[in-house]
Design an enzyme around this catalytic site. Sequence first.
Site, PDB file in Angstrom:
ATOM      1  N   ASP A  51       2.705   6.210   3.230  1.00 14.22           N
ATOM      2  CA  ASP A  51       1.269   5.965   3.432  1.00 14.22           C
ATOM      3  C   ASP A  51       1.074   4.655   4.200  1.00 14.22           C
ATOM      4  O   ASP A  51      -0.051   4.308   4.565  1.00 14.22           O
ATOM      5  CB  ASP A  51       0.485   6.005   2.116  1.00 14.22           C
ATOM      6  N   SER A  52       2.192   3.977   4.502  1.00 14.04           N
ATOM      7  CA  SER A  52       2.133   2.818   5.414  1.00 14.04           C
ATOM      8  C   SER A  52       1.639   3.267   6.783  1.00 14.04           C
ATOM      9  O   SER A  52       1.317   2.435   7.622  1.00 14.04           O
ATOM     10  CB  SER A  52       3.505   2.156   5.540  1.00 14.04           C
ATOM     11  N   ASP A  90       4.658  10.410   0.922  1.00 12.00           N
ATOM     12  CA  ASP A  90       3.832   9.643  -0.009  1.00 12.00           C
ATOM     13  C   ASP A  90       2.588  10.427  -0.388  1.00 12.00           C
ATOM     14  O   ASP A  90       1.890  10.962   0.491  1.00 12.00           O
ATOM     15  CB  ASP A  90       3.369   8.336   0.655  1.00 12.00           C
ATOM     16  N   GLU A 122       3.305   6.175  -6.533  1.00  9.11           N
ATOM     17  CA  GLU A 122       3.408   4.809  -7.031  1.00  9.11           C
ATOM     18  C   GLU A 122       2.961   4.749  -8.483  1.00  9.11           C
ATOM     19  O   GLU A 122       1.955   5.377  -8.845  1.00  9.11           O
ATOM     20  CB  GLU A 122       2.506   3.871  -6.200  1.00  9.11           C
ATOM     21  N   GLU A 189      10.084  -2.086  -4.840  1.00  8.88           N
ATOM     22  CA  GLU A 189       9.534  -2.899  -3.746  1.00  8.88           C
ATOM     23  C   GLU A 189       9.273  -4.327  -4.189  1.00  8.88           C
ATOM     24  O   GLU A 189       8.610  -4.574  -5.207  1.00  8.88           O
ATOM     25  CB  GLU A 189       8.229  -2.255  -3.206  1.00  8.88           C
TER      26      GLU A 189
HETATM   27  O1  KIV Z   1       4.545   3.723   2.646  1.00  7.95           O
HETATM   28  C1  KIV Z   1       5.648   3.206   2.807  1.00  7.95           C
HETATM   29  O2  KIV Z   1       6.111   2.959   3.927  1.00  7.95           O
HETATM   30  C2  KIV Z   1       6.424   2.893   1.614  1.00  7.95           C
HETATM   31  C3  KIV Z   1       7.680   2.112   1.804  1.00  7.95           C
HETATM   32  C4  KIV Z   1       7.328   0.685   2.030  1.00  7.95           C
HETATM   33  C5  KIV Z   1       8.619   2.271   0.682  1.00  7.95           C
HETATM   34  O3  KIV Z   1       6.052   3.243   0.541  1.00  7.95           O
END
Ligand code: KIV
Length: 271
Positions: A51-52, A90, A122, A189
């Site tokens: 979700d980044s 995610d 998460e 993390e």
């Molecule tokens: O969304 C993402 O890129 C992540 C990584 C930082 C593990 O959750």
Amino acid sequence: MSIEQQIKRVTTKSVALLKKKGIKISALTAYDFITAKLLDEAGIDILLVGDSLSNVFQGNETTLPVTMDEMIYHTKAVSKGVKRAMIVVDMPFMSYQLNVDEAFRNAGRIMKETPAGAVKLEGGRRIAETISKITEYGLPVMGHIGLMPQSIHSYGGYSERGKTEEEANEILEDAKILEDAGAFALVLEKIPARLAKKVSASITIPTIGIGAGASCDGQILVTPDMLGLNTDFHPRFVRYYSTLAKEINKAVKAYIKDVKKGTFPSDKESY
Ligand code: KIV
């Protein structure tokens, strides 16, 4: 032939085997077809449609705005470039927090509408029941504890987690709870390296670290960060493996110059 070469398609079983054999797991994020193809061809084990993408693809300040439909759209694009890596997706903010049934429905949507191999959520103990339900029905789940970017507003910043004894113990307990709930791997993390080492030794499922030291069973970075594309963001856990922002700037400047001078295209580049 190495164990990695013997793995034709990375699955939950392969990552369990890699941990058992003491072979580190490599993971990176991907949001589009061409990058996914390049990373897969290079031999990456896990590709996370993180979700980044909200930050590095959409330009938002946090991961909160990205939607289920957008995660599915990007996963479809990524999957077209991938032959070997395991694709993990995610679950975006508010797709699994409301209740267990809603979470199961959304996890099911991702696994039904895309060729992903797993979803990632998460949270610690508060999502154990959700993970149990999703995994009970055969959908693999990767957990994510320590710094959880979807909770950024409650932290008030992206600082390291697990620094106090109380928080460290909570993370250690959460790891065990998520393993017992059925998670096949855990992202750790931004926690102290010593704590990540303890967590990794205390559970049988692999840990994938980001800012969590070298003792995790694998490592993940956000691809535009490690390629030096996203130079506005450089926390100490990001190592630059390339300087693509500079390369792109150089290439585009050269192109502009050629266009302005009229030296592009040449006769050879014309019909
Ligand atoms: O969304 C993402 O890129 C992540 C990584 C930082 C593990 O959750």
